[in-house]
Design a protein around this motif. Sequence first.
Motif, PDB file in Angstrom:
ATOM      1  N   ARG A   1      55.434 -31.187  45.672  1.00 38.15           N
ATOM      2  CA  ARG A   1      54.708 -30.902  44.434  1.00 38.15           C
ATOM      3  C   ARG A   1      53.585 -29.899  44.686  1.00 38.15           C
ATOM      4  NH1 ARG A   1      54.023 -36.151  40.496  1.00 38.15           N
ATOM      5  NH2 ARG A   1      56.218 -36.791  40.453  1.00 38.15           N
ATOM      6  N   GLU A   2      52.904 -30.083  45.799  1.00 37.69           N
ATOM      7  CA  GLU A   2      51.815 -29.159  46.134  1.00 37.69           C
ATOM      8  C   GLU A   2      52.340 -27.734  46.268  1.00 37.69           C
ATOM      9  OE1 GLU A   2      48.302 -28.582  49.527  1.00 37.69           O
ATOM     10  OE2 GLU A   2      49.897 -30.052  49.816  1.00 37.69           O
ATOM     11  N   THR A   3      53.496 -27.559  46.900  1.00 39.87           N
ATOM     12  CA  THR A   3      54.082 -26.231  47.068  1.00 39.87           C
ATOM     13  C   THR A   3      54.516 -25.661  45.725  1.00 39.87           C
ATOM     14  OG1 THR A   3      54.842 -26.764  49.291  1.00 39.87           O
ATOM     15  CG2 THR A   3      55.902 -24.911  48.198  1.00 39.87           C
ATOM     16  N   LEU A   4      55.075 -26.503  44.853  1.00 37.49           N
ATOM     17  CA  LEU A   4      55.513 -26.037  43.534  1.00 37.49           C
ATOM     18  C   LEU A   4      54.323 -25.577  42.690  1.00 37.49           C
ATOM     19  CD1 LEU A   4      58.245 -28.703  42.682  1.00 37.49           C
ATOM     20  CD2 LEU A   4      58.559 -26.405  43.619  1.00 37.49           C
ATOM     21  N   VAL A   5      53.216 -26.304  42.781  1.00 36.52           N
ATOM     22  CA  VAL A   5      51.996 -25.857  42.098  1.00 36.52           C
ATOM     23  C   VAL A   5      51.532 -24.536  42.708  1.00 36.52           C
ATOM     24  CG1 VAL A   5      49.567 -26.371  41.638  1.00 36.52           C
ATOM     25  CG2 VAL A   5      51.282 -28.184  41.441  1.00 36.52           C
ATOM     26  N   GLY A   6      51.647 -24.440  44.029  1.00 38.91           N
ATOM     27  CA  GLY A   6      51.263 -23.202  44.701  1.00 38.91           C
ATOM     28  C   GLY A   6      52.088 -22.014  44.249  1.00 38.91           C
ATOM     29  N   LEU A   7      53.373 -22.240  43.968  1.00 37.46           N
ATOM     30  CA  LEU A   7      54.218 -21.157  43.462  1.00 37.46           C
ATOM     31  C   LEU A   7      53.727 -20.667  42.104  1.00 37.46           C
ATOM     32  CD1 LEU A   7      57.811 -22.402  44.378  1.00 37.46           C
ATOM     33  CD2 LEU A   7      56.502 -20.602  45.501  1.00 37.46           C
ATOM     34  N   GLN A   8      53.275 -21.604  41.268  1.00 39.68           N
ATOM     35  CA  GLN A   8      52.759 -21.200  39.959  1.00 39.68           C
ATOM     36  C   GLN A   8      51.428 -20.456  40.093  1.00 39.68           C
ATOM     37  OE1 GLN A   8      54.737 -21.362  37.263  1.00 39.68           O
ATOM     38  NE2 GLN A   8      56.067 -22.031  38.931  1.00 39.68           N
ATOM     39  N   THR A   9      50.615 -20.890  41.032  1.00 37.38           N
ATOM     40  CA  THR A   9      49.354 -20.181  41.287  1.00 37.38           C
ATOM     41  C   THR A   9      49.627 -18.776  41.813  1.00 37.38           C
ATOM     42  OG1 THR A   9      48.228 -22.272  41.769  1.00 37.38           O
ATOM     43  CG2 THR A   9      47.171 -20.251  42.554  1.00 37.38           C
ATOM     44  N   ALA A  10      50.631 -18.663  42.689  1.00 31.23           N
ATOM     45  CA  ALA A  10      51.003 -17.346  43.214  1.00 31.23           C
ATOM     46  C   ALA A  10      51.497 -16.442  42.101  1.00 31.23           C
ATOM     47  CB  ALA A  10      52.091 -17.502  44.283  1.00 31.23           C
TER      48      ALA A  10
ATOM     49  N   ALA B   1      42.346 -17.276  33.325  1.00 30.04           N
ATOM     50  CA  ALA B   1      41.357 -18.343  33.481  1.00 30.04           C
ATOM     51  C   ALA B   1      41.854 -19.635  32.864  1.00 30.04           C
ATOM     52  CB  ALA B   1      40.034 -17.912  32.862  1.00 30.04           C
ATOM     53  N   GLY B   2      42.472 -19.550  31.697  1.00 30.31           N
ATOM     54  CA  GLY B   2      42.967 -20.749  31.027  1.00 30.31           C
ATOM     55  C   GLY B   2      44.072 -21.436  31.809  1.00 30.31           C
ATOM     56  N   ILE B   3      44.995 -20.644  32.348  1.00 22.21           N
ATOM     57  CA  ILE B   3      46.093 -21.217  33.102  1.00 22.21           C
ATOM     58  C   ILE B   3      45.599 -21.767  34.438  1.00 22.21           C
ATOM     59  CG2 ILE B   3      48.321 -20.729  34.205  1.00 22.21           C
ATOM     60  CD1 ILE B   3      48.756 -18.567  32.063  1.00 22.21           C
ATOM     61  N   ARG B   4      44.651 -21.071  35.045  1.00 25.68           N
ATOM     62  CA  ARG B   4      44.103 -21.548  36.317  1.00 25.68           C
ATOM     63  C   ARG B   4      43.422 -22.908  36.136  1.00 25.68           C
ATOM     64  NH1 ARG B   4      44.104 -18.245  40.288  1.00 25.68           N
ATOM     65  NH2 ARG B   4      43.878 -16.410  38.962  1.00 25.68           N
ATOM     66  N   THR B   5      42.721 -23.059  35.041  1.00 23.12           N
ATOM     67  CA  THR B   5      42.078 -24.348  34.756  1.00 23.12           C
ATOM     68  C   THR B   5      43.109 -25.434  34.562  1.00 23.12           C
ATOM     69  OG1 THR B   5      40.154 -23.269  33.734  1.00 23.12           O
ATOM     70  CG2 THR B   5      40.581 -25.568  33.126  1.00 23.12           C
ATOM     71  N   ALA B   6      44.199 -25.104  33.858  1.00 23.22           N
ATOM     72  CA  ALA B   6      45.262 -26.089  33.619  1.00 23.22           C
ATOM     73  C   ALA B   6      45.944 -26.482  34.916  1.00 23.22           C
ATOM     74  CB  ALA B   6      46.283 -25.519  32.623  1.00 23.22           C
ATOM     75  N   LEU B   7      46.168 -25.532  35.796  1.00 15.72           N
ATOM     76  CA  LEU B   7      46.801 -25.835  37.090  1.00 15.72           C
ATOM     77  C   LEU B   7      45.888 -26.689  37.964  1.00 15.72           C
ATOM     78  CD1 LEU B   7      48.505 -22.415  37.927  1.00 15.72           C
ATOM     79  CD2 LEU B   7      49.662 -24.614  37.644  1.00 15.72           C
ATOM     80  N   ALA B   8      44.593 -26.428  37.894  1.00 20.24           N
ATOM     81  CA  ALA B   8      43.645 -27.198  38.708  1.00 20.24           C
ATOM     82  C   ALA B   8      43.613 -28.662  38.268  1.00 20.24           C
ATOM     83  CB  ALA B   8      42.255 -26.585  38.604  1.00 20.24           C
ATOM     84  N   ALA B   9      44.011 -28.928  37.027  1.00 18.94           N
ATOM     85  CA  ALA B   9      43.966 -30.296  36.504  1.00 18.94           C
ATOM     86  C   ALA B   9      45.243 -31.081  36.816  1.00 18.94           C
ATOM     87  CB  ALA B   9      43.737 -30.263  35.001  1.00 18.94           C
ATOM     88  N   VAL B  10      46.246 -30.404  37.383  1.00 15.85           N
ATOM     89  CA  VAL B  10      47.530 -31.083  37.674  1.00 15.85           C
ATOM     90  C   VAL B  10      47.334 -32.122  38.786  1.00 15.85           C
ATOM     91  CG1 VAL B  10      49.845 -30.750  38.584  1.00 15.85           C
ATOM     92  CG2 VAL B  10      48.924 -29.153  36.919  1.00 15.85           C
TER      93      VAL B  10
END
Length: 338
Positions: free
Chosen positions: A307-316, A329-338
């Motif tokens: 899961r951590e890697t999959l979140v990392g793919l979205q951040t990348a 900024a909005g998406i980064r905030t949403a990803l940080a809340a996962v």
Amino acid sequence: MTIADVTMAWLRALPKVELHVHLEGALRPETMFRLARRNGVDLGATSAEDLAKRYSFGSFDDFGALFFAGLSVLRSAEDFTDAVVALAAEFAEQNIRYAEVTTSPINHHRRGVRLEEYGDGLNEGRRRAQREFGVDIGWVCDISRESEDPASEFTIGYLLGPQAPDGVVGLGLGGVEQGFPPELFASSFARARANGLAALPHAGETVGPESIWGAVRSLHAERIGHGISCVEDPALVDYLATHRIPLDIAITSNVRLKLVERVEEHPVTAMLKAGLVVTLNTDDPAYFQTTLTDELQLAHRVHGLSRETLVGLQTAALDASYADSTTKAGIRTALAAV
């Protein structure tokens, strides 16, 4: 609820970014059949279900034939709008917040579609995607490799002219790589970069590392579409990793087009272990019968990506995107809340 159900529920809810998806390859059978009936186009199918049976092919050439047959249903601004809105609805169902969608103006121009219809349709579709689904779209308009130089010059001229659609972020390069190396298109990409457009070519999909080297050296590529053949050249892998040049991969696409024999043999794991920047995408989701959620689940189930890697793919993907600062900024905030 099974473990698989929990995984899929989590994957569906995960905020997502997709960077490599073709509008013309996202026409699901229902949409294509409806547009064909509207325009009196005979696809040789009696229903959407009948048409769906043809979304199968044995080679890259077979896929190309199906792809270009699908273009025939796109004729008016309304058609292009409907295609964009249908894709945006799919994005929203998967919580894809931002996407860079590739489209090929030269392919429609050659068919006699008026550029005003094309641009107006994309613009209205993009507006409705944001208004109705909260999905932001950036366009990547690509050159077809099979084009002669005047045709590639047409594409860049169109993008830099008053008829270009809103939201164009980059110039792409698609089509058959064999016989059409990136170096042939250097002048068009130089003009694009000089006018603020990113260089986003396909390379290393159906030919070897030399195509990726050409895209980097001659086109100054800022991202590479596919690029899976990079693993054949350790020096290239080192260069891409050192310079943090993202590769937009599509696992199902590569398997369906017989570029990789089996999902298990896809080099995604090796690419990540080598420190490459990788984003996960669908390429032509309708024809390959996949979604970005499916691709993430495949990477998790077959290649063991956590899961951590999959979140990392979205951040990348977010970092590699050309979304505006507010969207990022909005998406980064949403990803940080996962």
